[in-house]
Design a protein around this motif. Structure first.
Motif, PDB file in Angstrom:
ATOM      1  N   PRO A   1       0.816  -1.096   0.081  1.00  0.00           N
ATOM      2  CA  PRO A   1      -0.078   0.151  -0.113  1.00  0.00           C
ATOM      3  C   PRO A   1       0.631   1.383  -0.054  1.00  0.00           C
ATOM      4  O   PRO A   1       0.236   2.378  -0.142  1.00  0.00           O
ATOM      5  N   LEU A   2       1.965   1.095   0.560  1.00  0.00           N
ATOM      6  CA  LEU A   2       2.803   2.387   0.343  1.00  0.00           C
ATOM      7  C   LEU A   2       3.434   2.942  -0.988  1.00  0.00           C
ATOM      8  O   LEU A   2       3.395   4.185  -1.060  1.00  0.00           O
ATOM      9  N   VAL A   3       2.982   2.064  -1.798  1.00  0.00           N
ATOM     10  CA  VAL A   3       3.674   2.502  -3.175  1.00  0.00           C
ATOM     11  C   VAL A   3       2.463   2.516  -4.422  1.00  0.00           C
ATOM     12  O   VAL A   3       2.718   2.470  -5.508  1.00  0.00           O
ATOM     13  N   GLN A   4       1.175   2.403  -3.808  1.00  0.00           N
ATOM     14  CA  GLN A   4       0.273   2.396  -4.704  1.00  0.00           C
ATOM     15  C   GLN A   4      -0.093   3.683  -5.246  1.00  0.00           C
ATOM     16  O   GLN A   4       0.102   4.720  -4.526  1.00  0.00           O
ATOM     17  N   PRO A   5      -0.321   4.086  -6.712  1.00  0.00           N
ATOM     18  CA  PRO A   5      -0.111   5.038  -7.201  1.00  0.00           C
ATOM     19  C   PRO A   5      -1.481   6.090  -6.542  1.00  0.00           C
ATOM     20  O   PRO A   5      -2.583   5.628  -6.304  1.00  0.00           O
ATOM     21  N   ARG A   6      -1.068   7.198  -6.214  1.00  0.00           N
ATOM     22  CA  ARG A   6      -2.016   8.195  -5.518  1.00  0.00           C
ATOM     23  C   ARG A   6      -3.190   8.632  -6.424  1.00  0.00           C
ATOM     24  O   ARG A   6      -4.280   8.755  -5.850  1.00  0.00           O
ATOM     25  N   ASP A   7      -2.916   8.893  -7.526  1.00  0.00           N
ATOM     26  CA  ASP A   7      -4.170   8.929  -8.623  1.00  0.00           C
ATOM     27  C   ASP A   7      -5.078   7.599  -8.748  1.00  0.00           C
ATOM     28  O   ASP A   7      -4.736   6.544  -9.018  1.00  0.00           O
TER      29      ASP A   7
ATOM     30  N   ALA B   1      -3.060   0.279 -12.730  1.00  0.00           N
ATOM     31  CA  ALA B   1      -2.089  -0.597 -12.210  1.00  0.00           C
ATOM     32  C   ALA B   1      -2.553  -1.804 -11.770  1.00  0.00           C
ATOM     33  O   ALA B   1      -1.712  -2.997 -11.839  1.00  0.00           O
ATOM     34  N   SER B   2      -3.601  -1.768 -11.212  1.00  0.00           N
ATOM     35  CA  SER B   2      -4.151  -3.150 -10.711  1.00  0.00           C
ATOM     36  C   SER B   2      -4.369  -4.104 -11.721  1.00  0.00           C
ATOM     37  O   SER B   2      -4.071  -5.349 -11.545  1.00  0.00           O
ATOM     38  N   GLU B   3      -4.891  -3.597 -12.701  1.00  0.00           N
ATOM     39  CA  GLU B   3      -5.106  -4.408 -13.972  1.00  0.00           C
ATOM     40  C   GLU B   3      -4.177  -4.732 -14.421  1.00  0.00           C
ATOM     41  O   GLU B   3      -3.889  -6.118 -14.950  1.00  0.00           O
ATOM     42  N   VAL B   4      -2.996  -4.018 -14.597  1.00  0.00           N
ATOM     43  CA  VAL B   4      -1.554  -4.591 -15.224  1.00  0.00           C
ATOM     44  C   VAL B   4      -1.108  -5.621 -14.388  1.00  0.00           C
ATOM     45  O   VAL B   4      -0.446  -6.510 -14.913  1.00  0.00           O
ATOM     46  N   SER B   5      -1.156  -5.432 -13.084  1.00  0.00           N
ATOM     47  CA  SER B   5      -0.812  -6.630 -12.079  1.00  0.00           C
ATOM     48  C   SER B   5      -1.275  -7.934 -12.264  1.00  0.00           C
ATOM     49  O   SER B   5      -0.572  -8.977 -12.466  1.00  0.00           O
TER      50      SER B   5
ATOM     51  N   MET C   1       5.702 -18.765  -1.867  1.00  0.00           N
ATOM     52  CA  MET C   1       5.321 -20.124  -1.588  1.00  0.00           C
ATOM     53  C   MET C   1       3.627 -19.879  -1.319  1.00  0.00           C
ATOM     54  O   MET C   1       2.937 -20.959  -1.137  1.00  0.00           O
ATOM     55  N   ASP C   2       3.280 -18.763  -1.679  1.00  0.00           N
ATOM     56  CA  ASP C   2       1.522 -18.576  -1.596  1.00  0.00           C
ATOM     57  C   ASP C   2       1.381 -17.848  -2.589  1.00  0.00           C
ATOM     58  O   ASP C   2       2.008 -16.683  -3.206  1.00  0.00           O
ATOM     59  N   GLY C   3       0.236 -18.229  -3.274  1.00  0.00           N
ATOM     60  CA  GLY C   3      -0.390 -17.673  -4.473  1.00  0.00           C
ATOM     61  C   GLY C   3      -0.605 -15.968  -4.434  1.00  0.00           C
ATOM     62  O   GLY C   3      -0.157 -15.486  -5.215  1.00  0.00           O
ATOM     63  N   TYR C   4      -1.308 -15.793  -3.365  1.00  0.00           N
ATOM     64  CA  TYR C   4      -1.522 -14.256  -3.207  1.00  0.00           C
ATOM     65  C   TYR C   4      -0.321 -13.540  -3.006  1.00  0.00           C
ATOM     66  O   TYR C   4      -0.013 -12.428  -3.314  1.00  0.00           O
ATOM     67  N   GLY C   5       0.860 -14.246  -2.201  1.00  0.00           N
ATOM     68  CA  GLY C   5       2.044 -13.525  -2.109  1.00  0.00           C
ATOM     69  C   GLY C   5       2.542 -13.145  -3.276  1.00  0.00           C
ATOM     70  O   GLY C   5       3.298 -12.217  -3.617  1.00  0.00           O
ATOM     71  N   GLY C   6       2.657 -14.123  -4.217  1.00  0.00           N
ATOM     72  CA  GLY C   6       3.170 -14.039  -5.590  1.00  0.00           C
ATOM     73  C   GLY C   6       2.554 -12.741  -6.564  1.00  0.00           C
ATOM     74  O   GLY C   6       3.419 -11.905  -7.031  1.00  0.00           O
ATOM     75  N   LEU C   7       1.405 -12.701  -6.135  1.00  0.00           N
ATOM     76  CA  LEU C   7       0.646 -11.422  -7.093  1.00  0.00           C
ATOM     77  C   LEU C   7       0.870 -10.209  -6.335  1.00  0.00           C
ATOM     78  O   LEU C   7       1.111  -9.138  -6.997  1.00  0.00           O
ATOM     79  N   ASP C   8       1.258 -10.184  -5.039  1.00  0.00           N
ATOM     80  CA  ASP C   8       1.511  -9.049  -4.143  1.00  0.00           C
ATOM     81  C   ASP C   8       2.883  -8.665  -4.744  1.00  0.00           C
ATOM     82  O   ASP C   8       3.344  -7.438  -4.818  1.00  0.00           O
ATOM     83  N   PHE C   9       3.877  -9.563  -5.045  1.00  0.00           N
ATOM     84  CA  PHE C   9       5.095  -9.239  -5.663  1.00  0.00           C
ATOM     85  C   PHE C   9       5.029  -8.480  -6.781  1.00  0.00           C
ATOM     86  O   PHE C   9       5.657  -7.510  -7.269  1.00  0.00           O
ATOM     87  N   VAL C  10       4.330  -9.112  -7.774  1.00  0.00           N
ATOM     88  CA  VAL C  10       4.082  -8.517  -9.377  1.00  0.00           C
ATOM     89  C   VAL C  10       3.611  -7.159  -8.963  1.00  0.00           C
ATOM     90  O   VAL C  10       4.022  -6.336  -9.530  1.00  0.00           O
ATOM     91  N   THR C  11       2.498  -7.188  -8.201  1.00  0.00           N
ATOM     92  CA  THR C  11       1.774  -5.813  -7.888  1.00  0.00           C
ATOM     93  C   THR C  11       2.707  -4.837  -7.341  1.00  0.00           C
ATOM     94  O   THR C  11       2.596  -3.558  -7.819  1.00  0.00           O
ATOM     95  N   LEU C  12       3.767  -5.220  -6.490  1.00  0.00           N
ATOM     96  CA  LEU C  12       4.764  -4.183  -6.003  1.00  0.00           C
ATOM     97  C   LEU C  12       5.706  -3.656  -7.432  1.00  0.00           C
ATOM     98  O   LEU C  12       5.687  -2.559  -7.055  1.00  0.00           O
ATOM     99  N   LEU C  13       6.070  -4.547  -8.184  1.00  0.00           N
ATOM    100  CA  LEU C  13       6.894  -4.032  -9.216  1.00  0.00           C
ATOM    101  C   LEU C  13       6.093  -3.134  -9.954  1.00  0.00           C
ATOM    102  O   LEU C  13       6.607  -2.286 -10.473  1.00  0.00           O
TER     103      LEU C  13
END
Length: 729
Positions: free
Chosen positions: A10-16, A23-27, A240-252
């Motif tokens: 959440p720290l790096v989610q675009p403010r707009d 960006a969430s769709e891209v993730s 090791m967790d599916g949601y964790g993998g999505l979070d990492f991609v979302t981070l980048l």
């Protein structure tokens, strides 16, 4: 530093909001593509909700599936613990260097997928990333551990130099994160190395607010933020967790779209690619406006990558004056993260250095005799940044480098504090966070370190000036400097060649009327110059005598090591096994132990001579410094104007001659003057708690002591000036 856990995405989610949704769709798209990429070719397509762990399990149970080989992504995701149970299987990685190309491929794959998805869209990513690997073969002659082995950098076709970059060494101006890999075990094992390497990002480039870190092991990724007081570990990201993998991609993906300040960079410190200069914004809280200065020289960086992280520059108002020889055009800019944990405001310190400097400038502005002896404010305030449309480009979009910013006119200014930086995490562990305010102060004049003085006599002149203005600040402004040390006393050279002392650095200063706050502060000041009362809870109020005691210690150190000694005097004191080496705290010396040593060293004239002044250098001029230091000690600890109860440094419990001292004090009653210390009835409980010992009793006569100390210092200055004049004739 302490470790905390929270979700960092959440720290790096675009403010707009529009960009955030996009960006969430891209993730989602990139993550789907990544799952498809690491799926075995000979297995049927898995359901959309299958996790990465499901994919990894499928790889492990199919013995006929070749995993690894030339496929870097599959090799990275392969779980080492599966092979730990199969002794005949070869290890996935023999050492961490074999993991580097795999990590690089993962980042490249995600960035390419982002570019593919957005190539026909109106909203484009602001940056892409690549993995930097340090070539240790180019680092002969230095400890390679000083540099980051692997890091995530913002891709660029240009090179933006740091202030003090050296050829052949890595430059961290555009490095976003430290990456630490482990071939076995857990990514937790990488945390120590990560923190050590983080000093390159936080202690080197001066456009950095915090740093990111990644620990990679066994197909798991640990994500961290390293800031002034905390290591914050992400509690969700792990492959090791599916949601964790999505979070990492979302981070980048979020990193690709978010504002530069969210990446940890400071948008108020910018590199100007047109003329190769650096710009620094200074927000003036009184005028409520931002002024821009141009960096002439990077004076000093932080001595530590944690805590306050003080940085200083010399700047000019006109870029054409960079590298000027006219010191009058130079403005000193100090950048610091101040501890404001006890403040009532989220953005402004209630009584910090800026408050004290404003008061000093106002109260002493009429004193012509003190001009140039204290910092003159040009502008000062909490650093303000704009939270919209701030961009770090790759050098491919609009020609700007990392650290450049575009600030839209409708962006709102936000005070830069740790509570703002980590705002989205406050609900999770804000009670653990130390509140720090990012302040920047522009001031004049520019002054040099006392190690550049030409003689010991000039040192005496400068020290006298510093304590003269110190006394004025104490009496007229009710401010105690509270950190007299070599780094905080500087000098300017006047047109006629003479020198003038300058007292700087009021970030440890306190209001002398707020003794309740002082009673809780221990270890305040700079080793080895701390006064005894500042090292322990002595019960004695803090007064000007504390700083005069620190001045005595400072001059003693310079008299023993030389006034041009190395800046890091701690090592020199310990290497030479000097008695005053015990004035330094460390693993083997607590503050209380240092205080006990100092008490014994200064308790009597004989002890001070034996442990301190006998070690002074036998070089020209140092005999005069020795005479001055001896006189300062006599006034502070062996003053015959006061009763014996006011002398020495040992308290009731420490002084074996205490009963004799009391008897002597009774006999002195008739001969003592009106300003003397006349002992009243003895309350032994007070003595036991330090409330009637010499350190406490002297504070009742601070003004008399200070007058004597100033007279001694002024006399030494006049004698020094006479010797300087004689040497020139």
């Amino acid at each position: 530093m302490r470790e905390s856990s929270a979700s960092l995405v959440p720290l790096v989610q675009p403010r707009d909001p529009v960009v955030h949704r996009y960006a969430s769709e891209v993730s989602e798209s990139v993550y789907t593509k990544l799952k498809e990429r690491i799926k075995p070719k000979n297995r049927p397509r898995l359901a959309k909700d299958d996790s990465v762990s499901d994919l990894m399990t499928s790889l492990q149970v199919e013995n006929n599936v070749e995993v690894g080989g030339d496929d870097l992504l599959l090799k990275l995701f392969k779980q080492r613990k599966y092979y730990d149970t199969n002794e005949n299987e070869p290890p996935v990685f023999n050492d961490e260097t074999e993991m580097y190309p795999c990590v690089s491929e993962l980042v490249r794959f995600i960035c390419d997928a982002i570019d593919d998805y957005t190539k026909d869209k109106d909203i484009k990513p602001l940056r892409r990333f690549e993995v930097y690997v340090h070539d240790k073969n180019r680092s002969k002659g230095r400890h390679v551990r000083e540099w980051v082995d692997m890091g995530l950098v913002i891709s660029s076709n240009k090179v933006t130099p740091s202030f003090d970059a050296n050829p052949g060494e890595p430059d961290y101006w555009n490095m976003l994160a430290v990456i630490e890999t482990q071939p076995t075990g857990s990514y937790f094992h990488s945390e120590e190395n990560m923190c050590e390497y983080a000093r390159n990002l936080l202690g080197g480039p001066t456009n950095r607010r915090f740093a990111w870190g990644m620990g990679i092991c066994n197909g798991c990724i640990g994500l961290y933020i390293i800031e002034n007081d905390h290591i914050i570990r992400d509690s969700t990201i792990t492959f090791m967790d599916g949601y964790g993998g999505l979070d990492f991609v979302t981070l980048l993906v979020f990193w690709s779209f978010c504002s530069v300040d969210q990446l940890g960079f400071d948008p108020s410190v910018r590199y100007n690619s047109e003329d190769g200069s650096w710009e620094v914004d200074v927000y003036d809280e009184e005028k409520e406006q931002i002024g821009t200065l141009f960096v002439d020289e990077h004076i000093s960086g932080p001595s530590s990558f944690i805590d306050r992280r003080t940085v200083c520059w010399t700047c000019v108002e006109d870029a054409n004056d960079i590298d000027t020889d006219d010191v009058h055009k130079l403005i000193v800019v100090k950048d610091i993260w101040c501890d404001a944990s006890l403040c009532f405001s989220d953005s402004v310190r209630d009584k910090g250095e800026i408050f004290f400097l404003r008061k000093i400038n106002k109260m002493l502005g009429h004193r012509e005799d003190l001009k140039g002896m204290y910092p003159e404010l040009v502008a000062a305030g909490t650093v303000h940044i704009k939270h919209a449309d701030m961009v770090v480009d790759s050098g491919e979009k609009d020609g700007k480098d990392c650290g450049d910013s575009k600030n839209s006119s409708d962006s709102s200014l936000v005070a830069d504090t740790t509570r703002v930086t980590l705002a989205n995490l406050r609900g999770r562990f804000s009670y653990l966070m130390r509140h720090r305010v990012h302040e920047r102060i522009a001031m004049k004049p520019f002054a040099k370190s006392i190690c550049w003085l030409n003689s010991v006599d000039e040192l005496i002149v400068v020290a006298s000036d510093a304590m003269m203005v110190h006394t004025a600040i104490y009496k007229e402004c009710d401010i105690l400097h509270n950190d007299i040390s070599r780094k905080n006393i500087r000098f300017t050279r006047l047109p006629d060649g003479s020198v003038r002392g300058l007292l700087i650095d009021f970030d440890m200063s306190i209001d002398i009327n707020e003794q309740s706050v002082l009673a809780q502060s221990v270890g305040v000041g700079t080793m080895p110059c701390n006064s005894i009362s500042s090292l322990i809870k002595s019960g004695a109020p803090r007064t000007a005598l504390n700083d005069w005691e620190s001045m005595m210690y400072m001059l003693s150190v310079l008299g023993i090591l030389g006034m041009d000694c190395d800046y890091n005097i701690s090592l020199e004191l310990k290497d030479r096994e000097l008695p005053i080496g015990q004035w330094l705290s460390g693993p083997d010396m607590s503050y209380e132990q240092v205080a006990d040593v100092k008490k014994k060293h200064v308790h009597s004239a004989e002890a001070f001579k034996d442990k301190v002044t006998d070690y002074f250098l036998h070089e020209p001029g140092y005999d005069h410094l020795k005479k001055l230091v001896t006189e300062l000690h006599r006034i502070l600890f062996d003053n015959d104007r006061f009763s014996v109860l006011c002398r020495g440094a040992l308290d009731f419990d420490d002084n074996p001659d205490f009963e004799n001292v009391l008897e002597m004090a009774e006999k002195q009653l008739e001969s003592l003057g009106s300003d003397s210390d006349k002992p009243g009835p003895i309350d032994r409980d007070k003595y036991e708690y330090g409330l009637a010992g010499p350190l406490y009793r002297r504070t009742q006569y601070t003004d008399v002591f200070v007058q004597q100390l100033n007279e001694a210092m002024q006399e030494a200055k006049e004698q020094a000036l006479a010797r300087i004049k004689a040497s020139l004739s």
